[in-house]
Design an enzyme around this catalytic site. Structure first.
Site, short mmCIF file in Angstrom:
data_model
loop_
_atom_site.label_atom_id
_atom_site.label_comp_id
_atom_site.label_asym_id
_atom_site.label_seq_id
_atom_site.Cartn_x
_atom_site.Cartn_y
_atom_site.Cartn_z
CB SER A 303 -0.95 -0.05 1.20
OG SER A 303 -1.89 1.00 1.17
CG ASP A 314 7.68 4.82 -11.71
OD1 ASP A 314 8.41 3.82 -11.82
OD2 ASP A 314 6.44 4.78 -11.83
CE LYS A 328 -5.09 -2.31 0.42
NZ LYS A 328 -5.54 -0.92 0.62
#
Length: 636
Positions: A303, A314, A328
């Site tokens: 999460s 990224d 998740k």
């Protein structure tokens, strides 16, 4: 001023407008008169409720029937959409705010009695002298034996400033004794360790091993930790998110803010409702924007942890190291119903800055809930017994099993411990349920590009830039850990030995290992535990075969005795092979018992391949640059 008539007219117009909005919104979303369908369903429910309360053979409580109806509606949805009763709402508040009224301990059931597993530094439990291994045999004069873990937790927690009297049975003390403790507001820290762990290398632990998760206090704690390490002029930073189950979305964004710099995209959410489609960006400059960074993750990082790891990866801000994360990738929103109840429902999915879905297809398949054999928790939640047994069977350590249970079923610590201790005769229900609906993960072969042009892949979760699998642990070590014997030995050993002031001055030498072997040989302390090597298993099977065929004569008996000697040598060889790992486990548990859970975490790093690889990379600036310049994130 409005008169009564005008006020009623105004309220009536508002209600009509709101109703029109709901109907129009439903039609826009579903393309049909959804309101009419809802109205018919409500009429059917009301009629059913009336029949049951009036005609069933015994009196039924309307509130209980309504709760069951709500749980039934949610039961076929994804496992994160849940009904929250008063207790569950309070637990959610504790987790998100990071504080509650209590003593400052974690407990678990051992032989049906709650045992102190850790003591939080600076809390009433700590200042009152409670220690790891204390058995809580009574609370306010009432025996705890046979009570559920949640029952005991509910009594120990309470209003700060109030007193609770507990009776402790402590190893090394001849008789149980009473201890009065004044409850206080306990703050669950997200950042448990922040220090220069190696020369020039800063280490920040938000590891779930010590109960860390993202809460309202996380950004402030992290800011203090970073300022402390920056003042020490560290040249590299390790952020440990392993086993961190996540938490609040806005706090995940605030954590990423500390590393990425102002104006960087952290995460995007997309849902069915337009209001759920949002981009979240950082808002402030980073204190350590140019400091080399390695983020540690594993399959229990979930999460909010995955949001932070994905944003850092990224954005090409640092290296992600470890094993693929949990996956998740769905957003839950709380909707309150009634006075003190609510629903936590999935409303959107997470996407990293490159556009990857965090939701794992593999995790989705693993979490598909079966009606099969189900476990029913105290808050009426039902989870798959099949998956529970698989998780416990595969885990090397108790804390690994607890972490997996928390992630798979979205449980808190007490619920996960309750599942670990549940008896098989409490299994209920039969049948099969189809796969539940969840957000879809990306195709594992689908490629995305980071800000710097590196290739990363979908498929859910975060695949590390540097994959480092944890050390394969010997079978003997796993068996001892599952049986809790390292913990039991540490409690027993500490009761009769003295220790230095700091853990840095203590080592597990050969004498401590010998004491552990003596402990294992004492069945009064180890119960019915018995580890069998593969040779012992085969020898037992051979003996049973010979006895069944009436061929267990003198010659066969003599051969078996000779084989038993060989098997004995095998057992000794297994212990010697596992000895380096046994030393580390003993050190971890003794550190926890004598100096606290923070010392336990630091002791764990000594045999930690992932941590050691992170240190190696950060110590070599050229190696770090080389790793950062990779054009492909390996999927092997």
């Amino acid at each position: 001023m409005f008169g009564p008539y005008h006020r009623r007219l105004w309220i009536g117009l508002m209600l009509i407008g709101l109703l029109a909005y709901v109907i129009l919104d439903s039609r826009l979303v579903k393309g049909e008169d959804a309101y009419a369908a809802v109205e018919r369903s409500m009429e059917e429910y009301a009629e059913t409720l009336k029949v049951l309360t009036q005609s069933y053979f015994k009196t039924l409580e309307t509130e209980d029937l309504t709760t069951s109806a709500i749980e039934g509606m949610l039961g076929d949805l994804d496992p994160y959409t849940q009904y929250l009763g008063p207790k569950a709402l309070e637990q959610l508040r504790i987790e998100t705010q990071g504080k509650f009224g209590g003593l400052g301990i974690t407990i678990s059931l051992k032989n049906k009695v709650p045992v102190v597993m850790s003591v939080i530094e600076g809390t009433p439990a700590d200042t009152s002298g409670l220690v790891v291994g204390d058995r809580i045999v009574k609370v306010e004069g009432q025996p705890t034996a046979g009570k559920t873990l949640q029952d005991v937790v509910d009594v120990l927690r309470g209003t700060p400033g109030t007193e609770v009297r507990i009776t402790l049975d402590r190893p090394g003390r001849p008789v149980p004794f009473d201890q009065a403790i004044i409850r206080a507001r306990i703050r669950i820290e997200s950042v448990r360790v922040a220090e220069e762990i190696e020369p020039g290398i800063g280490y920040i632990s938000m590891s779930g091993v010590l109960g860390s998760r993202f809460s309202e206090t996380t950004p402030r704690e992290l800011d203090q930790a970073l300022r402390k390490l920056k003042a020490q002029n560290v040249r590299g930073m390790i952020l440990d998110l392993r086993e961190n189950p996540g938490g609040l979305l806005n706090q995940a964004v605030a954590v990423a803010d500390k590393f990425l710099g102002k104006g960087r995209l952290v995460v995007t959410t997309r849902g069915r409702m337009v209001s759920q489609n949002e981009e979240y960006r950082t808002e402030a400059p980073s204190l350590i924007q140019d400091t080399p960074l390695v983020v540690l993750v594993n399959r229990y990082s979930a999460s909010a942890s995955e949001i932070v790891a994905g944003a850092i990866q990224d954005s090409d801000r640092g290296l992600i190291l470890g094993t693929p994360t949990f996956g998740k990738g769905s957003v839950q929103t709380i909707r309150y119903i009634g006075r003190n109840k609510g629903i936590k429902l999935t409303t959107a999915a997470y996407y990293t800055p490159s556009g990857r879905s965090i939701q794992s297809t593999d995790a989705k398949q693993a979490r598909g809930r079966w009606r099969g054999i189900m476990l029913t928790l105290e808050d009426t939640r039902r989870i798959s017994a099949y998956q529970v047994l698989r998780i416990i069977g595969e885990a090397d350590r108790r804390e690994d099993a607890l972490a997996e249970l928390r992630e798979r079923f979205d449980l808190n610590e007490e619920q996960a411990a309750q599942v670990m201790d549940i008896r098989l005769d409490q299994l209920v229900g039969l049948g099969l349920r189809e796969q539940v609906d969840e957000p879809e993960g990306d195709d594992p072969e689908k490629a995305f590009k980071t800000a710097g042009g590196r290739t990363v892949y979908g498929g859910g979760g975060i695949t590390p830039d540097v994959k480092v699998e944890p050390t394969q642990r010997p079978g003997l070590l796993i068996a001892l850990g599952r049986a809790g014997l390292f913990f039991d030995f540490a409690v027993d050993y500490a009761a009769t030995h003295s220790f230095p002031e700091t853990p840095e001055d203590f080592t597990v030498d050969e004498e401590v290992v010998k004491a552990f072997r003596v402990f294992l040989a004492d069945t009064s302390k180890t119960g019915d535990f018995r580890y069998q090597t593969l040779g012992e298993v085969r020898l037992r099977e051979l003996k049973e075969t010979l006895e069944a065929s009436d061929r267990f004569g003198g010659e066969a008996r003599g051969a078996l005795e000779r084989l038993r000697g060989v098997v004995g040598d095998e057992r000794e060889a297994e212990f010697e092979k596992a000895k380096p790992y046994i030393r580390l486990e003993i050190e971890r548990e003794l550190a926890n018992r004598v100096w606290g859970d923070r010392a336990k975490l630091l002791a764990s790093l000594k045999g930690d391949k992932q941590f050691q690889e992170a240190v190696r990379i950060l110590k070599d600036p050229e190696l770090y640059k080389k790793k950062m310049n990779l054009t492909l994130v390996s999927r092997e």
